[in-house]
Scaffold this motif. Structure first.
Motif, PDB file in Angstrom:
ATOM      1  N   GLU A   1      -1.196   4.208 -12.368  1.00  0.00           N
ATOM      2  CA  GLU A   1      -0.370   5.142 -12.174  1.00  0.00           C
ATOM      3  C   GLU A   1      -0.670   6.805 -11.275  1.00  0.00           C
ATOM      4  O   GLU A   1       0.060   7.412 -11.149  1.00  0.00           O
ATOM      5  CB  GLU A   1       0.690   5.587 -13.274  1.00  0.00           C
ATOM      6  CG  GLU A   1       2.580   6.242 -12.216  1.00  0.00           C
ATOM      7  CD  GLU A   1       2.532   4.431 -12.091  1.00  0.00           C
ATOM      8  OE1 GLU A   1       4.016   4.986 -10.853  1.00  0.00           O
ATOM      9  OE2 GLU A   1       3.121   4.090 -13.467  1.00  0.00           O
TER      10      GLU A   1
ATOM     11  N   GLN B   1      -2.470   6.100  -8.605  1.00  0.00           N
ATOM     12  CA  GLN B   1      -1.104   5.915  -7.328  1.00  0.00           C
ATOM     13  C   GLN B   1      -1.170   7.556  -6.655  1.00  0.00           C
ATOM     14  O   GLN B   1      -0.636   7.939  -5.392  1.00  0.00           O
ATOM     15  CB  GLN B   1       0.165   5.004  -7.399  1.00  0.00           C
ATOM     16  CG  GLN B   1       0.960   5.242  -7.167  1.00  0.00           C
ATOM     17  CD  GLN B   1       1.205   4.388  -5.787  1.00  0.00           C
ATOM     18  OE1 GLN B   1       0.380   3.797  -5.720  1.00  0.00           O
ATOM     19  NE2 GLN B   1       2.539   4.233  -4.997  1.00  0.00           N
TER      20      GLN B   1
ATOM     21  N   TRP C   1       3.156  -1.887 -11.024  1.00  0.00           N
ATOM     22  CA  TRP C   1       2.426  -1.920 -11.211  1.00  0.00           C
ATOM     23  C   TRP C   1       2.109  -2.281 -12.577  1.00  0.00           C
ATOM     24  O   TRP C   1       1.550  -2.978 -13.754  1.00  0.00           O
ATOM     25  CB  TRP C   1       1.737  -0.191 -11.900  1.00  0.00           C
ATOM     26  CG  TRP C   1       1.399   0.259 -10.634  1.00  0.00           C
ATOM     27  CD1 TRP C   1       1.540   1.526  -9.776  1.00  0.00           C
ATOM     28  CD2 TRP C   1      -0.236  -0.065  -9.896  1.00  0.00           C
ATOM     29  NE1 TRP C   1       1.519   1.424  -8.839  1.00  0.00           N
ATOM     30  CE2 TRP C   1       0.018   0.763  -8.906  1.00  0.00           C
ATOM     31  CE3 TRP C   1      -0.816  -1.046 -10.387  1.00  0.00           C
ATOM     32  CZ2 TRP C   1      -1.062   1.477  -7.996  1.00  0.00           C
ATOM     33  CZ3 TRP C   1      -2.382  -1.168  -9.456  1.00  0.00           C
ATOM     34  CH2 TRP C   1      -2.142   0.219  -8.829  1.00  0.00           C
TER      35      TRP C   1
ATOM     36  N   GLY D   1      -2.546   7.230  -3.337  1.00  0.00           N
ATOM     37  CA  GLY D   1      -2.711   5.918  -3.062  1.00  0.00           C
ATOM     38  C   GLY D   1      -2.040   5.126  -1.744  1.00  0.00           C
ATOM     39  O   GLY D   1      -2.212   3.909  -1.532  1.00  0.00           O
TER      40      GLY D   1
ATOM     41  N   ILE E   1       3.837   1.034  -3.166  1.00  0.00           N
ATOM     42  CA  ILE E   1       3.789   0.337  -4.654  1.00  0.00           C
ATOM     43  C   ILE E   1       4.819   0.971  -5.390  1.00  0.00           C
ATOM     44  O   ILE E   1       4.322   2.080  -5.472  1.00  0.00           O
ATOM     45  CB  ILE E   1       2.524   0.948  -4.897  1.00  0.00           C
ATOM     46  CG1 ILE E   1       1.425  -0.223  -3.710  1.00  0.00           C
ATOM     47  CG2 ILE E   1       1.987  -0.321  -6.131  1.00  0.00           C
ATOM     48  CD1 ILE E   1       0.019   0.303  -4.310  1.00  0.00           C
TER      49      ILE E   1
ATOM     50  N   SER F   1       0.879  -1.410  -0.095  1.00  0.00           N
ATOM     51  CA  SER F   1      -0.067  -0.222   0.092  1.00  0.00           C
ATOM     52  C   SER F   1       0.966   1.260   0.046  1.00  0.00           C
ATOM     53  O   SER F   1       2.533   1.336   0.982  1.00  0.00           O
ATOM     54  CB  SER F   1      -0.864   0.170   0.771  1.00  0.00           C
ATOM     55  OG  SER F   1      -1.742   0.831   1.306  1.00  0.00           O
TER      56      SER F   1
END
Length: 386
Positions: A255, A258, A229, A262, A224, A220
């Motif tokens: 992305e 995120q 991804w 995120g 990440i 998390s």
């Protein structure tokens, strides 16, 4: 404005970026990330929700004479019925056989996400339900002015559902399977609540994942990385190519999500011999974990259950979350501790004859759902208390 209220007006915005983020977030509330500004903005910025994909943003805003926004709806002009998960293909075919034009239609939803949550976003103040009703009247007016076939508010809360009933909209129920945290402190506490047979089954399934040399872990926030991804997107596209044919989300979306949210993302990754082989994407609300997308490059026994169900339960217990919502389908989820719950939708259809036919269909479907819910409830895996 509907109901003759001259103090209020409605506007339509083709870009969520033209609506103040703080206002949207206040009206949406913090609980559900799928109607949050960051999620919806990421979909638009990366082309996932666009005219080209058949999800043209047409967000409806109700505001007072001084410009104060009191309600918003994440709304889309749809040229198809894909990515909604409340299926109306039969309605479309019937209306078109009768000489009507079903598309475009209006869809109030979290795109590509069969996740229950607020759809008529009006905060929690003393007049919020009045604002929701005004929002519905605005949707009706827009639908009729544009001569559209219908408006659909899907995967709504029960509160929104009740407001739609008050407005005279057609009501429709469905069902999903959710896991509920009964104050478990560990995964073993959860297992202890199950019957002996189901407890042994889950332990066996988790053990067989380990015996294949697979490690599964949840990531998390800043944990990440871009390579995660890259791997997950490969899993995601491969699964869609094999099962559904068209991946809704782009690599850029993950992305962007995120970057914007995120801390809300929980990415479960499975590795074998140091290389990723599968992944499951979840979003985290204030009290729930929402399972969304899964992908895998091979056929690994019980890995889907481990990555999508058991790791999600484990994460919810460890982080004090009350619910895991694992998406659509899945009576097989029952024996793994997930319980049937109703989902709610509302539908506005201006044509009286068409509306009556859809209403009859929904009432018959409701009886079937009620029967299913009762049947599933009899097969829950939990021990009966004396």
């Amino acid at each position: 404005m509907p109901d003759g209220d001259t103090a209020l007006s409605a506007r339509v915005f083709e870009n969520i970026s033209n609506i103040p983020p703080d206002t949207w977030e206040t009206l949406a509330g913090p609980d559900n990330p799928f109607v949050g500004y960051p999620f919806l903005l990421a979909l638009e910025e990366t082309g996932c929700a666009s005219n080209e994909t058949g999800w043209l943003p047409q967000h409806v805003v109700v505001e007072e004479a001084n410009g104060n926004i009191i309600a918003v709806a994440p709304c889309y002009l749809k040229s198809h019925s894909q990515g909604e998960y409340v299926f109306d293909h039969g309605w479309a075919h019937a209306w078109e056989r009768a000489g009507g034009r079903y598309y475009p239609k209006m869809q109030v939803a979290a795109p590509f996400s069969p996740v229950g949550g607020p759809r008529l976003l009006a905060g929690s103040g003393p007049n919020s339900d009045d604002a929701r009703l005004t929002l519905l009247r605005a949707l009706e007016t827009i639908c009729q002015k544009l001569e559209l076939s219908s408006v659909h508010v899907t995967f709504a809360t029960e509160r929104d559902y009740d407001i739609m009933s008050l407005a005279g909209w057609i009501q429709r129920v469905g069902r999903q399977f959710h896991w509920h945290n009964r104050d478990y402190e560990t995964f073993e506490d959860f297992l202890a609540a199950l019957t002996s047979r189901k407890r042994k089954m889950i332990r066996k399934e988790r053990r067989q994942v380990d015996e294949q040399g697979i490690t599964v872990h949840a990531l998390s926030g800043d944990d990440i990385k871009s390579h995660h991804w890259d791997a997950f997107y490969q899993f995601y596209v491969d699964t869609y190519d094999r099962k559904w044919g068209y991946p809704y989300l782009t690599r850029e979306f993950f992305e962007a999500a995120q970057d914007r949210m995120g801390e809300r993302i929980v990415l479960v990754m499975a590795d074998m011999d140091g290389l990723p082989v599968a992944g499951a994407l979840n979003l985290r609300g204030t009290s729930a974990l929402y399972g969304r997308n899964w992908g895998c490059l091979g056929d690994f026994r019980f890995l889907h259950f481990e990555a999508c169900y058991y790791k999600a339960i484990e994460f919810a217990i460890d982080n004090g979350l009350s619910t895991v919502e694992a998406g659509t389908q899945g009576p097989h989820k029952i024996q793994r501790g997930y319980e049937p719950v109703q989902t709610y939708s509302g539908h506005f259809i201006p044509n009286e004859g068409f509306r009556d036919a859809v209403e009859r269909f929904c009432r018959e479907e409701e009886r079937e759902v009620e029967w299913e819910m009762e049947n599933y409830a009899e097969h829950l895996p939990y021990r009966q208390e004396d």
